[in-house]
Design a protein around this motif. Structure first.
Motif, PDB file in Angstrom:
ATOM      1  N   PRO A  55      12.430  -4.874  -4.265  1.00 60.00           N
ATOM      2  CA  PRO A  55      11.563  -4.921  -3.073  1.00 60.00           C
ATOM      3  C   PRO A  55      10.632  -3.717  -2.959  1.00 60.00           C
ATOM      4  O   PRO A  55       9.499  -3.841  -2.490  1.00 60.00           O
ATOM      5  CB  PRO A  55      12.561  -4.951  -1.909  1.00 60.00           C
ATOM      6  N   PHE A  56      11.092  -2.568  -3.413  1.00 57.83           N
ATOM      7  CA  PHE A  56      10.260  -1.368  -3.343  1.00 57.83           C
ATOM      8  C   PHE A  56       9.139  -1.429  -4.381  1.00 57.83           C
ATOM      9  O   PHE A  56       8.031  -0.932  -4.137  1.00 57.83           O
ATOM     10  CB  PHE A  56      11.120  -0.120  -3.545  1.00 57.83           C
ATOM     11  N   ALA A  57       9.427  -2.031  -5.529  1.00 58.23           N
ATOM     12  CA  ALA A  57       8.376  -2.219  -6.526  1.00 58.23           C
ATOM     13  C   ALA A  57       7.315  -3.177  -6.014  1.00 58.23           C
ATOM     14  O   ALA A  57       6.108  -2.943  -6.171  1.00 58.23           O
ATOM     15  CB  ALA A  57       8.980  -2.741  -7.837  1.00 58.23           C
ATOM     16  N   TRP A  58       7.742  -4.259  -5.385  1.00 59.54           N
ATOM     17  CA  TRP A  58       6.784  -5.228  -4.834  1.00 59.54           C
ATOM     18  C   TRP A  58       5.936  -4.591  -3.737  1.00 59.54           C
ATOM     19  O   TRP A  58       4.703  -4.696  -3.757  1.00 59.54           O
ATOM     20  CB  TRP A  58       7.525  -6.429  -4.257  1.00 59.54           C
ATOM     21  N   ALA A  59       6.623  -3.938  -2.794  1.00 58.24           N
ATOM     22  CA  ALA A  59       5.905  -3.352  -1.664  1.00 58.24           C
ATOM     23  C   ALA A  59       4.966  -2.234  -2.127  1.00 58.24           C
ATOM     24  O   ALA A  59       3.817  -2.149  -1.692  1.00 58.24           O
ATOM     25  CB  ALA A  59       6.899  -2.810  -0.637  1.00 58.24           C
ATOM     26  N   GLY A  60       5.457  -1.375  -3.017  1.00 60.82           N
ATOM     27  CA  GLY A  60       4.661  -0.244  -3.468  1.00 60.82           C
ATOM     28  C   GLY A  60       3.391  -0.662  -4.188  1.00 60.82           C
ATOM     29  O   GLY A  60       2.304  -0.143  -3.901  1.00 60.82           O
ATOM     30  N   THR A  61       3.511  -1.601  -5.117  1.00 60.13           N
ATOM     31  CA  THR A  61       2.323  -2.031  -5.854  1.00 60.13           C
ATOM     32  C   THR A  61       1.347  -2.781  -4.950  1.00 60.13           C
ATOM     33  O   THR A  61       0.132  -2.650  -5.099  1.00 60.13           O
ATOM     34  CB  THR A  61       2.728  -2.917  -7.045  1.00 60.13           C
ATOM     35  N   GLY A  93       1.762   3.865  -1.501  1.00 53.40           N
ATOM     36  CA  GLY A  93       2.133   2.734  -2.349  1.00 53.40           C
ATOM     37  C   GLY A  93       2.537   3.179  -3.730  1.00 53.40           C
ATOM     38  O   GLY A  93       3.555   2.705  -4.281  1.00 53.40           O
ATOM     39  N   ALA A  94       1.770   4.101  -4.311  1.00 56.29           N
ATOM     40  CA  ALA A  94       2.099   4.597  -5.646  1.00 56.29           C
ATOM     41  C   ALA A  94       3.443   5.316  -5.650  1.00 56.29           C
ATOM     42  O   ALA A  94       4.259   5.134  -6.563  1.00 56.29           O
ATOM     43  CB  ALA A  94       0.994   5.532  -6.143  1.00 56.29           C
ATOM     44  N   ALA A 201      -0.120  -4.632 -11.720  1.00 54.45           N
ATOM     45  CA  ALA A 201       1.201  -4.029 -11.521  1.00 54.45           C
ATOM     46  C   ALA A 201       2.029  -4.847 -10.540  1.00 54.45           C
ATOM     47  O   ALA A 201       3.242  -5.047 -10.737  1.00 54.45           O
ATOM     48  CB  ALA A 201       1.053  -2.596 -11.023  1.00 54.45           C
ATOM     49  N   PHE A 202       1.399  -5.349  -9.487  1.00 55.93           N
ATOM     50  CA  PHE A 202       2.121  -6.178  -8.525  1.00 55.93           C
ATOM     51  C   PHE A 202       2.618  -7.468  -9.173  1.00 55.93           C
ATOM     52  O   PHE A 202       3.773  -7.876  -8.972  1.00 55.93           O
ATOM     53  CB  PHE A 202       1.226  -6.509  -7.333  1.00 55.93           C
TER      54      PHE A 202
END
Length: 219
Positions: A55-61, A93-94, A201-202
């Protein structure tokens, strides 16, 4: 790639468009750097509490892509609250997504393969930054040259050759507004590249496995 594009060309925006010194330009990028650091820590704590990194990868990108889109809207007269907010959004986000590939490797691979996985992550991050900056430089140079050709009375090659620090010094005052607009257009074109890389990336983050980093205790 998009992150390093911002780091490389934000100082161009501040030095050329806003007329800031090299030191002031560095100071004005503090919101970006600070938001990366703070959100990286928060995301790390969040993964520890939740147990899942996806979830953090999705939200961050996703957040970075939105922030990159806003960064590409910078104008010659953009006010400080806007460019500070845009930096915080993109940097946040990064920072949120930055550690997630390493966590994915550590939770998905066997113990014997984790060092190899970490090394590959580091290699591709370094390679991506090098390629990203090279691509951004080509976009910027070609975009600046094309934009300056529409300004009567300036030599595009001379403007490009003096770099960010010398643009204002060699440009006649009556032509400066047009030159700044041309420079701003080129910088915005470069930031569009960051949107594309953030979007990719997303998309790639959607393929992350739904795995927990928490160790299951054996009874």
């Amino acid at each position: 790639m998009g992150l390093y594009t911002h780091f490389f060309y934000l100082p161009f925006y501040f030095q050329v468009i806003q007329g800031a010194s090299a030191m002031d330009s560095g100071i004005r990028t503090i919101p970006y750097v600070a938001s990366i650091s703070v959100l990286a820590v928060i995301a790390g704590i969040g993964v520890g509490l939740l147990g899942y990194y996806a979830p953090f990868a999705w939200a961050g990108t996703a957040i970075f892509t939105v922030g990159a889109g806003l960064m590409s809207s910078l104008q010659v007269n953009t006010e400080q609250p806007r460019w500070v907010g845009y930096q915080i959004l993109a940097g946040g986000g990064a920072g949120t997504a930055f550690q997630m590939p390493l966590l994915a490797v550590q939770s998905s691979l066997g113990d014997q393969d984790v060092p190899i996985g970490n090394a590959l992550i580091g290699f591709f991050m370094t390679l991506g930054s090098s390629i990203g900056v090279a691509v951004a430089q080509n976009i910027f140079a070609s975009g600046l040259r094309d934009s300056l050709r529409t300004v009567q009375g300036v030599d595009p090659e001379l403007i490009i050759s003096v770099g960010a620090a010398g643009v204002r010094a060699i440009t006649p005052p009556e032509l400066l507004p047009n030159v700044l607009e041309a420079y701003n257009t080129a910088i915005r074109s470069t930031f569009i590249f960051a949107i594309a890389t953030g979007g990719l990336a997303f998309i790639f983050s959607l393929f992350f496995e739904w795995k927990t980093v928490k160790v299951v205790k054996q009874s």
